[in-house]
Design a protein around this motif. Structure first.
Motif, PDB file in Angstrom:
ATOM      1  N   ALA A   1       1.018  -1.555   0.125  1.00 39.52           N
ATOM      2  CA  ALA A   1      -0.230   0.039  -0.608  1.00 39.52           C
ATOM      3  C   ALA A   1       0.919   1.439  -0.045  1.00 39.52           C
ATOM      4  O   ALA A   1       0.207   2.086  -1.121  1.00 39.52           O
ATOM      5  N   HIS A   2       1.830   1.464   0.649  1.00 38.35           N
ATOM      6  CA  HIS A   2       2.672   2.775   1.015  1.00 38.35           C
ATOM      7  C   HIS A   2       3.358   3.066  -0.531  1.00 38.35           C
ATOM      8  O   HIS A   2       3.763   4.581  -0.699  1.00 38.35           O
ATOM      9  N   MET A   3       3.573   1.852  -1.619  1.00 39.02           N
ATOM     10  CA  MET A   3       4.306   2.210  -2.589  1.00 39.02           C
ATOM     11  C   MET A   3       3.795   2.528  -3.690  1.00 39.02           C
ATOM     12  O   MET A   3       4.269   3.211  -3.905  1.00 39.02           O
ATOM     13  N   ILE A   4       2.351   1.855  -3.023  1.00 36.59           N
ATOM     14  CA  ILE A   4       1.436   2.900  -4.482  1.00 36.59           C
ATOM     15  C   ILE A   4       1.225   4.445  -3.248  1.00 36.59           C
ATOM     16  O   ILE A   4       0.257   5.265  -4.791  1.00 36.59           O
ATOM     17  N   LEU A   5       0.194   4.396  -2.461  1.00 36.92           N
ATOM     18  CA  LEU A   5       0.090   6.122  -2.387  1.00 36.92           C
ATOM     19  C   LEU A   5       1.760   6.494  -2.238  1.00 36.92           C
ATOM     20  O   LEU A   5       1.546   7.862  -2.767  1.00 36.92           O
ATOM     21  N   ASP A   6       2.800   6.035  -2.392  1.00 34.36           N
ATOM     22  CA  ASP A   6       3.736   7.314  -2.703  1.00 34.36           C
ATOM     23  C   ASP A   6       3.791   7.536  -4.140  1.00 34.36           C
ATOM     24  O   ASP A   6       4.084   8.749  -4.221  1.00 34.36           O
ATOM     25  N   SER A   7       3.593   6.703  -5.036  1.00 36.34           N
ATOM     26  CA  SER A   7       3.824   7.211  -6.511  1.00 36.34           C
ATOM     27  C   SER A   7       2.449   7.999  -7.237  1.00 36.34           C
ATOM     28  O   SER A   7       2.842   8.171  -7.498  1.00 36.34           O
ATOM     29  N   MET A   8       1.102   7.856  -6.294  1.00 32.08           N
ATOM     30  CA  MET A   8      -0.067   8.338  -6.759  1.00 32.08           C
ATOM     31  C   MET A   8      -0.414  10.128  -6.276  1.00 32.08           C
ATOM     32  O   MET A   8      -1.118  10.524  -6.701  1.00 32.08           O
ATOM     33  N   GLN A   9       0.641  10.100  -5.563  1.00 31.19           N
ATOM     34  CA  GLN A   9       0.394  11.668  -4.763  1.00 31.19           C
ATOM     35  C   GLN A   9       0.298  12.894  -6.083  1.00 31.19           C
ATOM     36  O   GLN A   9      -0.378  13.681  -5.302  1.00 31.19           O
ATOM     37  N   HIS A  10       1.000  12.788  -6.229  1.00 26.53           N
ATOM     38  CA  HIS A  10       1.437  14.016  -7.489  1.00 26.53           C
ATOM     39  C   HIS A  10       0.310  14.014  -8.747  1.00 26.53           C
ATOM     40  O   HIS A  10      -0.141  15.032  -9.274  1.00 26.53           O
TER      41      HIS A  10
END
Length: 186
Positions: free
Chosen positions: A139-148
Motif C-alpha cells: 500500500a505505501h508504495m502505491i500511495l507514494d507513487s500516486m500523490q502527484h
C-alpha cells in the motif's frame, strides 16, 4: 458486526463535507486518508462501498480503484495471467513473486487505473483490494507513487489492518511500511 457498521456509517458524512472534498485543513498535505478495519469484516466493507457508490444525487462522486482487479488487468494486458500457475509450479513461489513485482510496479499499476476525469470538489478516490493484492503490491508504495496524480482530490485507502499515523500493518500482522503522509479518515 455492530462496531464496523457504526464506523462505516460515519464515512458518508465525512466524504460529504465540502472541506473534505476540497482537501482543506490538511496543512497543504495531499489528502490521503486511511479507513482501517478488521480483516474479517472485508465483505461488510465491500458491500458498504458498493451501496455507497450506487447512491444517486450525492455531493460526491466515488471513483473506486480495486488494486487487485487492476493487478489482474495488468497481468492480462501483459499476457502473463494464464501462465502464472505454471511458472509457480516450474520455478517456485519466490521466482514468481519476483517476476510479478517487476511487471506490477507502482507506475504500471497507476497507468492501468481508469481514474479520469477529475472533478475537483466532488471526486473521491477509494482504493480497495489492498489485502487481496498482497504480497505483489504494498500500500505505501502505491500511495507514494500516486500523490502527484491525485493532488486535487481526496483519496481514501480502505485498509484491512491498522494505521497508527505513521505505520501501516496489514492484517494487523505484517509491517506494510511507513507512510506518514496519510490521516485516519474518522
Amino acid at each position: 458486526m455492530a462496531v464496523i457498521t457504526q464506523e462505516l456509517d460515519k464515512i458518508k458524512s465525512r466524504i460529504s463535507d465540502p472541506a473534505f472534498l476540497a482537501n482543506k485543513g490538511l496543512s497543504n498535505e495531499v489528502g490521503i486518508h486511511v479507513f482501517c478495519y478488521d480483516p474479517k469484516d472485508e465483505l461488510i466493507v465491500e458491500d458498504y462501498i458498493r451501496r455507497l457508490k450506487s447512491e444517486a444525487n450525492t455531493v460526491y462522486r466515488i471513483i473506486e480503484c480495486d488494486l487487485y482487479e487492476i493487478f489482474l488487468s495488468l497481468l492480462e494486458s501483459k499476457r502473463v495471467l494464464r501462465s502464472v500457475d505454471g511458472i509457480e509450479q516450474k520455478r517456485g513461489r519466490q521466482y514468481l513473486l519476483d517476476q510479478l513485482q517487476k511487471i506490477a510496479t507502482p507506475a504500471a499499476m497507476l497507468a492501468q487505473m481508469d481514474y479520469s476525469p477529475h472533478i475537483k470538489g466532488q471526486d473521491v478516490l477509494f482504493l480497495t483490494g489492498v489485502g487481496k493484492v498482497n504480497p505483489f503490491m504494498r500500500a505505501h508504495m502505491i500511495l507514494d507513487s500516486m500523490q502527484h496524480l491525485f493532488a486535487d482530490i481526496p483519496i481514501v485507502l480502505f485498509y484491512p489492518g491498522s494505521f497508527n499515523g505513521q505505520n501501516l500493518s496489514l492484517f494487523n500482522e505484517f509491517d506494510d511500511g511507513n507512510y506518514y503522509r496519510a490521516f485516519n479518515l474518522l
